[in-house]
Design an enzyme around this catalytic site. Structure first.
Site, PDB file in Angstrom:
ATOM      1  N   GLY A   1      -3.375  -2.352  36.562  1.00 57.11           N
ATOM      2  CA  GLY A   1      -4.234  -1.199  36.852  1.00 57.11           C
ATOM      3  C   GLY A   1      -3.406   0.070  36.721  1.00 57.11           C
TER       4      GLY A   1
ATOM      5  CE  LYS B   1     -11.788  -7.473  22.184  1.00 59.40           C
ATOM      6  NZ  LYS B   1     -11.945  -6.897  23.537  1.00 59.40           N
TER       7      LYS B   1
ATOM      8  N   GLY C   1      -1.917  -2.462  30.272  1.00 59.76           N
ATOM      9  CA  GLY C   1      -3.092  -2.428  29.406  1.00 59.76           C
ATOM     10  C   GLY C   1      -3.254  -1.124  28.675  1.00 59.76           C
TER      11      GLY C   1
ATOM     12  CG  ASN D   1     -13.268  -0.557  27.963  1.00 61.56           C
ATOM     13  OD1 ASN D   1     -13.983  -1.466  27.572  1.00 61.56           O
ATOM     14  ND2 ASN D   1     -12.472  -0.682  29.008  1.00 61.56           N
TER      15      ASN D   1
ATOM     16  CB  CYS E   1     -18.096  -8.441  31.727  1.00 60.57           C
ATOM     17  SG  CYS E   1     -16.757  -7.307  31.424  1.00 60.57           S
TER      18      CYS E   1
END
Lengths: 303, 312
Positions: free
Chosen positions: B251, B48, B273, B72, B133
């Site tokens: 993906g 993570k 994932g 998410n 992000c």
């Protein structure tokens, strides 16, 4: 094994597995709400030698969810034929509607669990009150059996918006409108646990919130608060009312929380609950799936 | 499993027993899935995101399912660098796999601090730079979408990475992902991983409110797979193959079929994932399914099909 309708919104799903790890009341399983096995080999076998996977019509119609759905355990029986698990669900979305419409006896489903922590039975409290609201009632059935085996003297309180939406079999004429406990709810009566029924619209039993029914019972009983343990599961406003009442009266209280979650195994970090602690801000996020779903009522920071 | 099939691959000098790894953020720090899958069957483990300081993450609700996928908005919740090294590294050592640590931050200094601290951790073999992000301290431009910033941050982290290889995880939220890929290669990236999630929204129409506490979230799962396969193919042909930089493709991988698409499109490594949330053991069935496919097609090594897509 079976998938029967209990009321307009709730169903009882009975599953049988050859074996299943030990479980506790308050724990849950993650159920895959989609077809397995022969109908759809591409989904569950590694790689079909015959060719590429083919999408089924159901998947194309978008009626089968991708993620699993969490359900609390409503009961468990160990039989010579295997372990039987009871799940009671309310039809609210894609997953639960699929369960209600598609699942028939003999069908195979993928179950992941047991997950989470169960209720901790307080050895020092001889009496117990089980307070369930709506789809929070099912784990109380399992807990009632557990508490009966532990020799506790329990009373169960069941709340619903209206009588028709109670997810348990109720003997209507045995229900006390004054909120006195009677053996009127079958799965609880079996464990020698008398029940109080409360409906918001007054259509059956005590008229009003189940937390109010519990409060008036508490006032009538006048028992030593230190002898009582409260276990509760239901909508948050109801649990909050129960938690605040218990806090005021000095009664030990555990709550089984509900959250939307993806994995149920502690990795996706999505099912957070704010829990009081000694950090500077006074709380931290805990995971409903692996830190809970059962938490001490006094530690929950309500939204 | 066909024992004569060679599934091993190499990512910038790091040897993996097979191409499969966990996608960052879907596998915690390895101990969470211990009851559900034997992670030692993987090629590598990707953690993570780790940030310099612990992060509590966003307000609930953090996930919502959409058709064939999910959104998410966890908000990089993690234990922080210090606790990661003290508590999680020993767990990862027990796993005995090469570990790639996903690194996130809000400033370049944050990334540098984490990269420096992980230089001497033996089990860590690589850093996966999460520049999809966070915002830069000045200007608030996303690191991952401005090619000049991408080159700069890649170069800075590479210079402090030491023995660790540098993998840069690319955002699909750009006009041309090959352009960002090119920028990371210019900055000295050893490998590319793609794709991260798509910025997306889901709305509760009755309440006229966003479903996620964070308003927007990242879309992942089977819904994004065809786009991800295309992006891997585009980056492979335009940037990665000419530069000799391996791709870790991800993906929406759920079945061996999906993994094979990525291999044929040019991925050397594969990360799974969102599918792990449904069935952590799918990692093993995907690996075995790849071996079956190779046997069926008379291949002795998985390396024979990497980028073997025929378009003529």
């Amino acid at each position: 094994m079976s998938n029967e309708r209990l009321c307009p919104e709730h169903y009882l799903l009975r599953l049988r597995a050859a074996e299943f790890p030990p479980t506790l009341a308050g724990q849950f399983v993650q159920l895959q709400c989609r077809r397995l096995g022969e109908q759809d080999p591409a989904r569950e076998v590694p790689w079909p030698a015959a060719g590429p996977p083919r999408l089924t019509q159901a998947e194309l119609a978008g009626r089968e969810p991708f993620l699993r759905r969490p359900f609390s355990l409503a009961g468990r029986r160990d039989t010579p034929a295997g372990v039987e698990l009871d799940l009671i669900y309310r039809t609210v979305g894609t997953g639960t509607h699929w369960l209600a419409e598609v699942v028939r006896p003999g069908q195979r489903l993928s179950v992941l669990g047991p997950l989470g922590n169960g209720f901790a039975v307080r050895a020092d409290k001889p009496r117990a009150a089980l307070i369930g609201g709506g789809v929070g009632i099912p784990p109380m059935i399992y807990l009632a059996e557990t508490l009966a085996r532990a020799g506790k003297q329990s009373v169960a309180f069941h709340g619903a918006r209206t009588a028709a939406l109670l997810p348990v079999a109720v003997a209507g004429d045995a229900v006390s409108p004054a909120g006195r406990p009677t053996p009127c709810v079958e799965p609880f009566a079996r464990a020698d646990v008398p029940s109080v029924v409360a409906t918001d619209d007054g259509s059956l039993g005590f008229a009003g919130m189940v937390s109010r029914a519990f409060e008036s019972w508490l006032d009538a009983e006048r028992l030593d608060p230190s002898s009582l343990a409260v276990y509760s599961c239901g909508p948050e406003p109801m649990m909050r009312a129960v938690a605040e009442l218990c806090l005021t009266r000095g009664i030990d209280c555990q709550l089984c929380m509900e959250r939307h979650m993806a994995c149920g195994m502690g990795t996706c970090q999505s099912c957070v609950v704010k829990i009081r602690d000694d950090t500077p801000q006074g709380w931290s996020f805990k995971l409903c799936c692996t830190d809970g779903p059962v938490f001490e009522a006094g530690r929950i920071v309500w939204a | 499993m066909k024992s004569e099939i060679d599934l091993s691959v190499e990512i910038a000098g790091v040897k993996l027993a097979n191409p499969l790894m966990t996608a960052s953020g879907t596998c915690g720090y390895a101990d969470e899935y211990a009851d559900f899958v034997d992670l030692r069957q993987l090629g590598a483990f990707v953690t993570k995101s780790i940030t310099r300081q612990p992060r509590a993450g966003n307000e609930y609700p953090r996930v919502v399912e959409t058709r064939a996928g999910m959104l998410n908005a966890i908000g990089l919740a993690n234990v922080g660098l210090e606790r990661f090294v003290a508590e999680k590294v020993p767990l990862l050592e027990a796993l005995g796999l090469p570990v790639f640590v996903n690194v996130a931050g809000t400033t370049i200094d944050d990334y540098v601090a984490v990269a420096q601290a992980l230089r001497d951790v033996k089990i860590v073999r690589g850093l996966e730079l999460n520049i999809s992000c966070p915002n830069v301290k000045a200007g608030g431009i996303q690191f991952g979408v401005d090619p000049e910033q991408v080159t700069r941050i890649t170069r800075e982290i590479k210079s402090v990475a030491g023995k660790n290889i540098l993998i840069v995880k690319l955002s699909p939220n750009v006009t041309d992902i090959a352009q960002t890929a090119q920028a990371t290669v210019e900055g000295g990236a050893d490998a590319l991983s793609l794709i991260n999630t798509f910025t997306a929204m889901a709305i509760d129409v009755e309440k006229r409110r966003p479903i996620l506490g964070n308003v927007t979230g990242g879309l992942s799962g089977p819904a994004i797979r065809p786009v991800a396969v295309h992006m891997v193919h585009r980056v492979y042909t335009r940037v990665a193959k000419p530069a000799g930089v391996p791709i870790i493709g991800m993906g929406g991988i759920q079945y061996a079929h999906d993994a094979l698409e990525f291999l044929l499109a040019g991925a050397t490594g594969l990360a799974v994932g969102t599918a792990l949330f449904v069935n952590p053991a799918c990692l093993v069935s995907i690996r075995d399914g790849i071996a079956d496919y190779l046997a069926r097609h008379g291949c002795r090594s998985v390396r024979e099909i990497i980028g073997a897509l025929e378009t003529a």
